[in-house]
Design a protein around this motif. Sequence first.
Motif, short mmCIF file in Angstrom:
data_model
loop_
_atom_site.label_atom_id
_atom_site.label_comp_id
_atom_site.label_asym_id
_atom_site.label_seq_id
_atom_site.Cartn_x
_atom_site.Cartn_y
_atom_site.Cartn_z
N LEU A 134 -4.67 5.55 -1.91
CA LEU A 134 -4.85 5.67 -0.68
C LEU A 134 -4.28 4.55 0.21
CD1 LEU A 134 -8.16 7.71 -0.51
CD2 LEU A 134 -5.97 8.76 0.02
N THR A 135 -4.94 3.38 -0.20
CA THR A 135 -4.63 2.07 0.47
C THR A 135 -3.05 1.70 0.32
OG1 THR A 135 -5.37 0.72 -1.29
CG2 THR A 135 -6.98 1.27 0.40
N THR A 136 -2.56 1.97 -0.92
CA THR A 136 -1.18 1.76 -1.19
C THR A 136 -0.35 2.53 -0.54
OG1 THR A 136 -1.55 0.92 -3.51
CG2 THR A 136 0.77 1.83 -2.88
N TRP A 137 -0.44 3.69 -0.28
CA TRP A 137 0.53 4.63 0.84
C TRP A 137 0.30 4.30 2.09
CZ3 TRP A 137 4.53 7.50 0.24
CH2 TRP A 137 5.06 8.32 1.29
N LYS A 138 -1.00 3.85 2.59
CA LYS A 138 -1.10 3.57 4.08
C LYS A 138 -0.43 2.31 4.29
CE LYS A 138 -3.37 3.97 7.83
NZ LYS A 138 -3.10 5.11 8.83
N ARG A 139 -0.78 0.94 3.58
CA ARG A 139 -0.07 -0.36 3.54
C ARG A 139 1.48 -0.17 3.39
NH1 ARG A 139 0.14 -4.72 6.17
NH2 ARG A 139 0.94 -6.54 5.04
N GLY A 140 2.02 0.72 2.47
CA GLY A 140 3.29 0.75 2.16
C GLY A 140 4.03 1.58 3.63
N ARG A 141 3.32 2.33 4.09
CA ARG A 141 3.86 3.01 5.40
C ARG A 141 3.98 1.94 6.63
NH1 ARG A 141 7.05 7.01 5.08
NH2 ARG A 141 6.61 7.85 7.02
N GLN A 142 2.86 0.88 6.58
CA GLN A 142 2.89 0.06 7.49
C GLN A 142 4.15 -0.94 7.57
OE1 GLN A 142 -1.14 -1.61 7.38
NE2 GLN A 142 -1.89 0.00 8.53
N ILE A 272 13.10 3.44 -0.69
CA ILE A 272 12.49 2.16 -0.75
C ILE A 272 13.05 1.39 -1.80
CG2 ILE A 272 10.21 1.45 -1.07
CD1 ILE A 272 10.47 3.22 1.64
N ILE A 273 13.29 0.06 -1.52
CA ILE A 273 13.74 -0.85 -2.59
C ILE A 273 12.49 -1.83 -2.80
CG2 ILE A 273 15.42 -2.57 -3.19
CD1 ILE A 273 17.32 -0.92 -1.60
N PRO A 274 11.76 -1.95 -3.76
CA PRO A 274 10.68 -2.96 -3.93
C PRO A 274 11.35 -4.33 -3.96
CG PRO A 274 10.56 -1.21 -5.47
CD PRO A 274 11.68 -1.15 -4.99
N TRP A 283 3.87 -4.44 -7.99
CA TRP A 283 3.44 -3.15 -8.78
C TRP A 283 2.99 -1.97 -7.85
CZ3 TRP A 283 -1.43 -1.13 -8.45
CH2 TRP A 283 -2.43 -1.76 -8.00
N ARG A 284 2.38 -2.29 -6.51
CA ARG A 284 1.94 -1.45 -5.60
C ARG A 284 3.20 -1.05 -4.96
NH1 ARG A 284 -2.51 -3.52 -1.69
NH2 ARG A 284 -2.79 -1.03 -1.42
N GLU A 285 4.06 -1.76 -4.71
CA GLU A 285 5.55 -1.43 -3.94
C GLU A 285 6.27 -0.43 -4.96
OE1 GLU A 285 7.90 -4.97 -3.34
OE2 GLU A 285 6.58 -5.60 -1.57
N ARG A 286 6.22 -0.70 -6.24
CA ARG A 286 6.78 0.37 -7.00
C ARG A 286 6.08 1.76 -7.12
NH1 ARG A 286 7.84 -3.91 -12.03
NH2 ARG A 286 10.06 -4.77 -11.27
N LEU A 287 4.76 1.39 -6.91
CA LEU A 287 3.76 2.97 -6.79
C LEU A 287 4.08 3.47 -5.64
CD1 LEU A 287 1.51 4.65 -7.45
CD2 LEU A 287 -0.05 2.95 -6.55
N MET A 291 5.64 7.33 -5.16
CA MET A 291 4.99 8.36 -4.01
C MET A 291 5.93 8.92 -3.00
SD MET A 291 1.29 6.29 -3.92
CE MET A 291 0.45 7.80 -2.55
N SER A 292 6.67 7.98 -2.48
CA SER A 292 7.74 8.30 -1.47
C SER A 292 8.86 9.30 -2.20
CB SER A 292 8.42 7.16 -0.82
OG SER A 292 9.22 7.48 0.07
N LYS A 293 9.21 9.14 -3.19
CA LYS A 293 10.02 10.18 -3.82
C LYS A 293 9.55 11.39 -3.93
CE LYS A 293 12.44 8.58 -7.44
NZ LYS A 293 12.77 8.29 -8.75
N ASN A 294 8.29 11.27 -4.38
CA ASN A 294 7.68 12.83 -4.73
C ASN A 294 7.10 13.24 -3.57
OD1 ASN A 294 8.17 12.65 -7.38
ND2 ASN A 294 6.52 11.27 -7.76
N ALA A 295 7.29 12.98 -2.35
CA ALA A 295 6.61 13.24 -1.07
C ALA A 295 7.29 14.61 -0.55
CB ALA A 295 6.65 12.39 0.13
N HIS A 296 6.64 15.60 -0.08
CA HIS A 296 7.23 16.95 0.25
C HIS A 296 8.16 16.53 1.24
CE1 HIS A 296 7.04 21.12 0.35
NE2 HIS A 296 6.66 21.23 1.55
N SER A 297 9.02 17.65 1.46
CA SER A 297 10.16 17.56 2.34
C SER A 297 9.56 17.54 3.62
CB SER A 297 11.21 18.74 2.03
OG SER A 297 12.11 18.72 3.25
#
Length: 318
Positions: A134-142, A272-274, A283-287, A291-297
């Motif tokens: 949850l926190t990785t996705w939230k932080r990554g989007r920020q 996304i390019i880590p 490792w969180r950027e790779r995660l 997650m971004s690649k598998n996100a629903h269209s």
Amino acid sequence: MISGAFSVARQAVQLGYLPRMLIVQTSGSAMGQIYVPFTNWTLYLAVMALVLGFQSSSSLAAAYGIAVTGTMMIDTILIAFVMVLLWRWHWLVVALVAGGFLMVDLAFFSANAIKIPQGGWFPLAIGLVSFTVLTTWKRGRQLLFRKMAELSVPLKAFLGSIGSDIPRPPTTAVFLTSNREGVPAALLHNLAHNRVLHARVVLVTVVTAEIPVVDAADRLALTDLGKGFHRLIIQYGFMEQPNIPAAIQQCAALGLELDLMTTSFFVSREIIIPSLQPGMALWRERLFKQMSKNAHSATEFFQIPSNRVVELGTQVEI
């Protein structure tokens, strides 16, 4: 529990803590009746692993004790925040009421803590994995939004640079963007590669409010930017399913009539390019990338007709 997991998953998606997922509405009258395939299969696999790993109900006693007492403790902490932030109780009253419950919860949790090696580690591990995701996705989007904002062109400067030499066919283009200030990357790519700018351009941003349902009167906010450009802010509650075409058709009441049959929707897909830049561990950027690649269209999530969509990719290093 399964139905609650579906609701929590949808709310997490709407609040930006999980990637977009396929959400199936199973009722035409009850908004809350939904089915989330990914959550359902995840629960199934987790339960099967739990049964095979612990073998019997008695072996689950330690895990169950930690899970229940931990949930009680978390609920007490959450209600304390509600008392302070929502109910505006005096801090002394909150300390007495919530503190009393918390002392009891801590006593129960501490009594069960000795069972962590015997199986109590399982709910703690599940909680840690969930928190990390949850926190990785939230932080990554920020970080992604910040990077996109840095790369974007100020809208005022862009509008001032539009000359009469740019072809503007009498059609409408809708650009989905999370940035309410700059020019969407998809618009810049379309202009650079196709050398065309539609006569009417609508910049659409979907905002999820921290309330279950947004009133119809507060749903849309339309601003005329000049030169055929409009900015449209669409608000949804975290219990609502976004529907951009339906929202756009409601713009007629605000003075902007759009024909969906002559409207093209442009969606930017970030690749996304880590990197080793400050912000998040590699490792969180790779995660986050996975997650971004598998996100629903976005096309299906926002219920946009697939035959009216143009998707443009953008590589972003975070």
